[in-house]
Write a protein that holds these residues in place. Structure first.
Motif, short mmCIF file in Angstrom:
data_model
loop_
_atom_site.label_atom_id
_atom_site.label_comp_id
_atom_site.label_asym_id
_atom_site.label_seq_id
_atom_site.Cartn_x
_atom_site.Cartn_y
_atom_site.Cartn_z
N THR A 263 41.91 33.16 47.60
CA THR A 263 41.94 33.92 46.35
C THR A 263 41.41 33.07 45.21
N ALA B 151 43.59 42.19 45.90
CA ALA B 151 42.56 41.78 44.96
C ALA B 151 41.99 42.95 44.18
N ALA B 152 41.98 44.14 44.80
CA ALA B 152 41.38 45.29 44.14
C ALA B 152 42.06 45.58 42.81
N TRP C 266 43.03 43.43 40.60
CA TRP C 266 42.74 42.55 39.46
C TRP C 266 41.32 42.00 39.47
N ASN C 267 40.55 42.21 40.52
CA ASN C 267 39.30 41.43 40.56
C ASN C 267 38.22 41.92 39.62
N SER C 268 38.46 43.04 38.93
CA SER C 268 37.50 43.37 37.87
C SER C 268 38.06 43.03 36.49
N MET C 269 39.21 42.39 36.49
CA MET C 269 39.85 42.03 35.21
C MET C 269 39.21 40.73 34.70
#
Lengths: 182, 262, 53
Positions: A127, A153-154, A156-159
């Motif tokens: 991660t 991850a989905a 937060w990974n565009s945060m």
């Protein structure tokens, strides 16, 4: 069959045979290829005290006790794989990444009163998360690094760092596809 | 299997269209700028973004920036060897002359990028794991790949008759290709100190997109750069072989200029 | 920045390897092209594919 076709099949057959041989060999040596054993494996059959083993697992939250004998720090902590836990004793400086909830690999041997490590390696997971995002996740109560891996991850990974600083909770992170201006 | 011979023959015709050195040189010269300049641009953009603008990792701090070099290098180390294996099939089955020349040129470039992958991995492992090197399955299988590259480089140049060298090296390249799935799946099959892949075909990447974008840019840039360097070296090798044949038979110079290796 | 020496060493190594490989390839290509031009000049203008480069 032309000569080229025959050569093609010959090459395919050789590669297939070689692949099968390699696969069988790796399968046979599988127990030697693993880099570390898990606490439940150690609990099931303890290795002899004169054999060096590498024990891998997660540091149990709240189990770390640090003391000092003269100049050398001594640490005691439990390592678990979710089924069994082994107490590890280590004299020396722990790596930077060492913390509760972190995966570690301890090199050492099994004694009567627990595992005595001569070296502790930190193992980090796959991660990758900006510091600010991790802070935001922790603040919103979605994740405590001491008790396990981060949430899916989905979520937060565009945060982006900016979002995290604004204090947006992870679930309403905007679904903007590319934070290209970052 | 009645369709197989025609398929094999058709594939052979397709590959041999580019076996003519004159045609290859023409195509290569036209392709070269389209590889070189985007490679330079994308690599600089990706590495600059990664080094200065991407965020630090929550647990690894700034050392995560080594990723923007390490991951593309690791990917290309495997991809380069897969390229060698493809050349080997073309060489062994279709006797493609350009495949041999390309294999000679891919070897050293691939070995360099594998060395870069190992060195940056070591530089990343020391501060994060607490050790320069461990003999876990991932690290060991990449080291094996490095030695396979070195063996290929040595073998392909070891014979006085280059054709024998090509053949031996092609066999080594194919045999060594067994290492590629081992590298790829080592982190899933066995427990290793190296972490599993963050980017997989099946799931969402476990990586913030603010790190994913610079990584994608530098990976694309490195790949194009690898292709550009291999293409430039192969073009030079084709020209050198034509120079050799011109020098060795000066009288047939006029007749030789087109298609001496076809 | 934390761990700066390790980061700089990695990026430096990448730069050195990239420069060595690309400059080497460019020089080799240039040399081969020039020698080929010299060798092919006297006789043929029409057949050589490289003369169009």
């Amino acid at each position: 069959m032309t000569r080229k076709t025959r050569r093609l099949w010959l090459v395919i057959a050789c590669v297939a045979c070689l692949g099968a041989a390699a696969a069988l060999m790796l399968k046979a040596f599988s127990s030697d290829i693993v880099f570390f054993v898990t606490p439940s494996q150690v609990a099931a059959s303890a290795p002899p005290a004169d054999r060096t083993v590498r024990l891998g697992g997660m540091v149990v939250a709240g189990s770390v006790k640090r003391e000092k004998r003269g100049e050398t720090p001594i640490a005691r902590f439990d390592v678990t794989d979710g089924q069994a836990a082994v107490t590890v004793r280590y004299e020396g400086i722990l790596p930077d990444l060492f913390r509760e909830g972190q995966s570690v690999v301890a090199v050492g041997s099994m004694h009567k009163d627990g595992f005595v490590a001569s070296e502790v390696l930190a193992k980090h997971d796959e991660t990758y998360m900006p510091k600010e995002v991790a802070e935001a996740l922790k603040k919103s109560g979605k994740w405590d690094p001491r008790f396990g891996p981060p949430p899916s991850a989905a979520s937060w990974n565009s945060m982006t760092v900016q979002d995290a600083k604004k204090g947006l909770p992870a679930s309403n992170a905007p679904a903007a596809p590319a934070p290209a201006g970052n | 299997m009645s369709a197989t011979p025609t398929l094999v023959a058709r594939a052979g015709t397709f590959f041999h269209r580019y076996a003519n050195p004159g045609r290859f040189l023409k195509l290569g010269a036209r392709l070269q700028p389209w590889l070189t300049w985007p490679a330079l641009l994308l690599t600089l953009a990706g590495l600059g973004w990664g080094l200065f603008f991407s965020p630090a990792d929550w647990q690894q701090g700034d050392s995560v920036r080594i990723m923007y070099v390490h991951v593309p290098a690791a990917m290309l180390a495997s991809a380069g060897y897969a390229g060698l294996a493809v050349c080997a099939v073309l060489s062994l089955v279709w006797r493609h002359p350009l495949a041999d020349l390309a294999a000679v040129e891919i070897g050293p470039v691939g070995a360099c990028i594998t060395a870069l992958c190992l060195a940056t991995g070591s530089l990343w492992g020391k501060p994060m794991w607490g050790t320069w090197w461990v003999w876990d399955a991932r690290l060991t299988s990449v080291l094996v790949l490095f030695f396979l590259y070195l063996g290929h480089i040595a073998l392909i140049r070891a014979f006085d008759d280059p054709q024998r060298g090509y053949k031996a090296a092609a066999i080594l390249a194919l045999a060594g290709a067994v290492d590629l799935p081992v590298i790829k799946f080592s982190v899933q099959w066995w427990n290793t100190l190296h972490q599993p892949d963050s980017i997989t075909l099946t799931g969402a990447p476990t990586m913030s997109s603010s790190m994913l974008w610079p990584l994608a840019l530098s990976t694309l840039g490195f790949s194009l750069g690898f292709a550009a360097i291999v293409l430039a070296r192969t073009r030079a090798a084709v020209m050198e072989s034509r120079i050799r044949s011109l020098l060795s038979s000066p009288r047939r110079r006029a007749g030789n200029a087109s298609g001496d290796a076809a | 920045m934390t761990h700066l020496p390790y980061i700089l060493a990695s990026y430096g190594l990448a730069t050195v390897i990239a420069l060595t490989l690309s400059i080497g390839a460019a020089l080799r290509l240039k040399k081969a092209r020039m020698r080929l031009a010299v060798l092919e000049r006297p006789s043929d203008r029409t057949t050589g594919a490289t003369s169009s480069l």
